[in-house]
Design a protein around this motif. Structure first.
Motif, short mmCIF file in Angstrom:
data_model
loop_
_atom_site.label_atom_id
_atom_site.label_comp_id
_atom_site.label_asym_id
_atom_site.label_seq_id
_atom_site.Cartn_x
_atom_site.Cartn_y
_atom_site.Cartn_z
N SER A 79 42.37 1.19 17.22
CA SER A 79 43.07 2.33 16.62
C SER A 79 42.06 3.21 15.90
O SER A 79 41.02 2.74 15.44
N GLN A 119 49.54 5.32 7.03
CA GLN A 119 49.54 4.38 8.14
C GLN A 119 48.27 3.53 8.18
O GLN A 119 48.10 2.71 9.08
N PHE A 140 45.01 4.69 8.36
CA PHE A 140 43.91 5.27 9.12
C PHE A 140 42.97 6.06 8.19
O PHE A 140 43.46 6.79 7.31
N ASP A 152 47.14 9.94 14.68
CA ASP A 152 46.91 8.51 14.59
C ASP A 152 47.02 7.97 16.01
O ASP A 152 48.06 8.16 16.66
N SER A 160 41.75 7.59 14.09
CA SER A 160 42.37 8.89 13.83
C SER A 160 41.50 9.98 14.43
O SER A 160 40.29 9.81 14.59
#
Length: 154
Positions: free
Chosen positions: A66, A99, A101, A112, A68
């Protein structure tokens, strides 16, 4: 095909927006300036960007699930240059969003993303991300990149 230098020069005539991609890697917030960004799909919402395989931070983004993507506003040239030159995000210029990030403070838009796929692309890897969340700020214009120089739109 001509040399890589002439190809790079030709591509500099195509104006782009400027983003900073950020993730956590080995306990640190890591960022990289990227203008190789594009939307791919609306359903599901997908975007892509690319990272040079030889980049000092390539592993951070290839291994991360993950990250951003912050669209820089027209006043954030210093942040773009900092993230082009340094692995860590600029002190005092980023925060963690709700979240979890790392994001650039004051960016026009923050996406995101969850890693969706990675494809080889010559000396780069093309990273496709599924957009899991979007936040937007006021319309302060956009930072652009054209002929190897930053510009301001809006």
């Amino acid at each position: 095909m001509s040399s890589s230098h002439s190809f790079r020069e030709a591509m500099s005539h195509y104006p782009t927006g400027v983003t900073v991609v950020a993730t956590y890697y080995q306990g640190r917030a890591v960022g990289i300036t990227a203008n190789s960004f594009a939307s791919v799909s609306l359903e599901p919402p997908l975007v892509l960007w690319s990272v040079a395989r030889e980049a000092d931070r390539a592993a951070a983004f290839l291994e991360s699930k993950s990250y951003s993507i912050s669209f820089l506003n027209k006043e954030q040239e210093g942040i773009a240059q900092y993230c082009a030159d340094n692995e860590d995000l600029p002190p005092g210029r980023w925060s963690e969003n709700a979240q979890g990030f790392p994001v650039i403070d004051g960016a026009s838009v923050v996406l995101d993303c969850r890693q969706y796929a990675v494809y080889p692309g010559g000396d780069h890897d093309i990273i496709v991300g599924e957009v899991m969340g979007i936040s937007q700020t006021d319309g302060r214009g956009a930072l652009s990149f054209y002929k190897s120089e930053y510009g301001k739109l809006g």
